[in-house]
Design a protein around this motif. Structure first.
Motif: not given
Length: 235
Positions: A97-122
């Motif tokens: 919550i604090d990080l979002i309110q500060q704008g910390f995440y704005d403009g940052t990249a999602c650097h990792r993706l897993s697309d295995a059948d049992s592990a699907e996440f960003l």
């Protein structure tokens, strides 16, 4: 699907690292990933080995022991409605919550993706957008961890390294049911995606993972679609 099944075992191992913190100094691909930061290409988390929280950690009172709702936009074309649980995960929710309110995440990249059948996440949330960098603190304890290692589609959980107190700014979003080794301590479930997950799948996940040149195919790595957090709000 065939490729995914063949690489499932490899991805499962990488996923643990992911969640462990891919950051060399953070948890979760931050050099932390779905818990672990990505300080190196190794699937093993390598956060700072601290026994306790470090730095100026936002107060757990910020979450007010209630559910918070908001939106996380990716690439301006993926709009995720999100919910953060300040009752079940007060410390982690307060941090996000604090990080979002500060704008910390704005403009940052999602650097990792897993697309295995049992592990699907960003995985997202590193200050430098490449799995490195944080907000100057790490924290614990782990909260709201599933005992069976199942992180259902739509889960938002904190990435970390091997130390339970190495959680920081990185988090991962599961876009399919994901199973992570519960014997490692698990990962704090801080909230969920309540709408828009289909957009994440169609516009990011379906394109898959960048494949290394001259190496075996992988189900864990940078997403083919460059993905940036273009806006985040919470209330």
């Amino acid at each position: 699907m065939g490729r995914r099944r063949r690489d499932n075992v490899i991805a499962s191992a990488a996923v643990l690292v992911v969640i462990a913190l891919a950051v060399v100094t953070q948890v979760v691909y931050t050099t932390s990933g779905p818990g672990a930061p990505e300080a190196s290409s190794s699937p093993t988390p390598s956060p700072s080995a601290s026994a306790t929280s470090t730095g100026d950690v936002p107060s757990s009172d910020i979450a007010e022991d209630r559910v918070w709702t908001g939106e996380l936009d990716l690439n301006d074309d993926v709009e995720l409605a999100i919910s953060l649980d300040g009752e079940k995960a007060p410390q982690a929710a307060s941090v996000v919550i604090d990080l979002i309110q500060q704008g910390f995440y704005d403009g940052t990249a999602c650097h990792r993706l897993s697309d295995a059948d049992s592990a699907e996440f960003l995985q997202c949330g590193s200050a430098n957008g490449d799995g490195t960098g944080d907000a100057g603190f790490t924290f614990g304890p782990l909260e709201n961890v599933p005992s069976d290692g199942l992180y259902p589609a739509g889960t938002i959980a904190m990435a970390r390294g091997s130390d339970p107190n190495s959680q920081s700014t990185q988090f991962f979003i599961t876009y399919g049911d994901t199973y992570l080794d519960a014997s490692t301590g698990g990962y704090t479930i801080v909230g969920s995606v309540t709408d828009g997950l289909d957009q994440l799948v169609a516009n990011v996940a379906d394109a898959g993972v960048v494949q290394p040149e001259g190496a075996s195919q992988t189900t864990d790595g940078a997403p083919v679609v460059d993905t940036t957090i273009t806006a985040a709000s919470i209330e």
